[in-house]
Motif scaffolding. Structure first.
Motif, short mmCIF file in Angstrom:
data_model
loop_
_atom_site.label_atom_id
_atom_site.label_comp_id
_atom_site.label_asym_id
_atom_site.label_seq_id
_atom_site.Cartn_x
_atom_site.Cartn_y
_atom_site.Cartn_z
N LYS A 147 6.22 6.22 -7.60
CA LYS A 147 6.52 7.01 -8.79
C LYS A 147 5.27 7.35 -9.60
N GLY A 148 4.10 7.09 -9.03
CA GLY A 148 2.86 7.46 -9.69
C GLY A 148 2.33 6.44 -10.66
N VAL A 149 2.93 5.27 -10.72
CA VAL A 149 2.48 4.21 -11.63
C VAL A 149 1.71 3.19 -10.80
N SER A 150 0.41 3.32 -10.78
CA SER A 150 -0.40 2.53 -9.85
C SER A 150 -1.47 1.69 -10.53
N ARG A 151 -1.58 1.77 -11.82
CA ARG A 151 -2.66 1.03 -12.50
C ARG A 151 -2.10 -0.23 -13.15
N GLY A 152 -2.94 -1.27 -13.16
CA GLY A 152 -2.59 -2.49 -13.84
C GLY A 152 -1.78 -3.45 -12.99
N SER A 153 -1.39 -4.55 -13.62
CA SER A 153 -0.60 -5.58 -12.95
C SER A 153 0.82 -5.07 -12.74
N LEU A 154 1.60 -5.85 -11.99
CA LEU A 154 2.99 -5.46 -11.79
C LEU A 154 3.76 -5.51 -13.10
N ILE A 155 3.40 -6.42 -13.99
CA ILE A 155 4.03 -6.43 -15.32
C ILE A 155 3.84 -5.09 -15.98
N ALA A 156 2.59 -4.61 -15.98
CA ALA A 156 2.29 -3.33 -16.63
C ALA A 156 3.00 -2.18 -15.93
N LYS A 157 3.08 -2.23 -14.62
CA LYS A 157 3.74 -1.15 -13.87
C LYS A 157 5.22 -1.06 -14.24
N ILE A 158 5.89 -2.22 -14.29
CA ILE A 158 7.31 -2.22 -14.63
C ILE A 158 7.52 -1.70 -16.05
N ASP A 159 6.69 -2.17 -16.96
CA ASP A 159 6.82 -1.71 -18.36
C ASP A 159 6.57 -0.22 -18.47
N GLU A 160 5.64 0.30 -17.68
CA GLU A 160 5.35 1.75 -17.72
C GLU A 160 6.51 2.55 -17.13
N LEU A 161 7.13 2.05 -16.08
CA LEU A 161 8.31 2.73 -15.53
C LEU A 161 9.41 2.82 -16.59
N HIS A 162 9.57 1.76 -17.36
CA HIS A 162 10.57 1.78 -18.44
C HIS A 162 10.17 2.76 -19.53
N ARG A 163 8.88 2.76 -19.90
CA ARG A 163 8.41 3.67 -20.95
C ARG A 163 8.61 5.13 -20.55
N LEU A 164 8.44 5.42 -19.26
CA LEU A 164 8.61 6.79 -18.77
C LEU A 164 10.08 7.18 -18.61
N GLY A 165 10.98 6.24 -18.84
CA GLY A 165 12.40 6.53 -18.70
C GLY A 165 12.90 6.48 -17.27
N LEU A 166 12.10 5.92 -16.35
CA LEU A 166 12.50 5.84 -14.95
C LEU A 166 13.34 4.59 -14.66
N LEU A 167 13.19 3.57 -15.51
CA LEU A 167 14.00 2.37 -15.42
C LEU A 167 14.70 2.13 -16.75
N ARG A 168 16.00 1.93 -16.70
CA ARG A 168 16.72 1.54 -17.91
C ARG A 168 16.28 0.14 -18.34
N GLY A 169 16.54 -0.19 -19.60
CA GLY A 169 16.04 -1.45 -20.15
C GLY A 169 16.45 -2.67 -19.35
#
Length: 230
Positions: A130-152
């Motif tokens: 999904k284009g979220v490739s930077r940072g730790s997996l924690i950061a990746k998951i949080d970014e997916l949520h921020r982008l609206g790709l993952l519900r809370g």
């Protein structure tokens, strides 16, 4: 008669005992090793059940007991060949789907830590897809949520998969029981649903609605052209 998913045909089927069973005594364990041959009622091929039992019989194969797994301390048998999960994720990119299917195949043969480690890899690979490739997996998951790709709550599910994978991957030999592994893979499936499968279903429904609307419009236009002018 037992029922299980056949490792040959992949169907949940009745297994009929063939030729009795045998117990091999193990002096180094409080339990012994039991073996029993079965025939799949669906494909007719032979499968082998084996596992720990507290049955003490040392009879020959033809006379051995057929209730190896009914004793108080007996453990559920494992089957050979092992059954695969038969799981598919048709709307998930092929490389990620193969990881997810392999995780479920590991779960099916109770390779629980392997299943959980693969589930973590699925979450990270999905983020990168999904284009979220930077940072730790924690950061990746949080970014997916921020982008609206993952519900809370699905972002929280992804973090639970991450926690489980970390327990296995960091070499602490943390015990992961089968029930916990099943739960982690269920959460992995929820992440795949949010990122890939649910959006794909919505897109298909929208496309079909537009196609129906266009078909109605074209049908009405054709009917109008066929009417005589006034």
């Amino acid at each position: 008669m037992a029922s299980t998913t056949c490792g040959w045909c992949g169907r949940l089927a009745h297994m009929r005992p063939v030729g009795g069973a045998e117990v091999v005594l193990d002096d180094n364990s409080r339990l012994n090793v039991g073996f029993e041959a079965y025939r799949c009622a669906n494909c007719r091929r032979l499968v082998l059940a084996h596992g720990w039992t507290d049955h003490k019989s040392t009879n020959d194969w033809d006379d051995a007991p057929s209730d190896l797994w009914d004793h108080p301390q007996a453990q559920p048998p494992r089957w050979f060949p092992p059954a695969k999960s038969n799981r598919t994720f048709p709307d998930v990119p092929a490389a990620i789907e193969s990881l997810a299917v392999e995780a479920h195949d590991c779960l099916a043969i109770r390779a629980d830590r392997a299943a959980v480690a693969l589930a973590r890899s699925v979450v990270e690979a999905s983020a990168k897809e999904k284009g979220v490739s930077r940072g730790s997996l924690i950061a990746k998951i949080d970014e997916l949520h921020r982008l609206g790709l993952l519900r809370g709550h699905i972002a929280e599910a992804a973090h639970e998969v991450r926690f489980g994978g970390n327990e296995v991957a960091h070499g602490d030999l943390t015990p992961i029981d089968h029930e916990a592994a099943e739960e982690i893979l269920t959460l992995m499936d929820e992440v795949l649903n949010d990122l890939f499968q649910s959006p794909a279903r919505v897109a298909r429904a929208r496309r079909r609605r537009v196609e129906r609307s266009q078909a109605v419009s074209e049908s009405n236009a054709t009917a109008s052209e066929g009417q005589p002018g006034i």
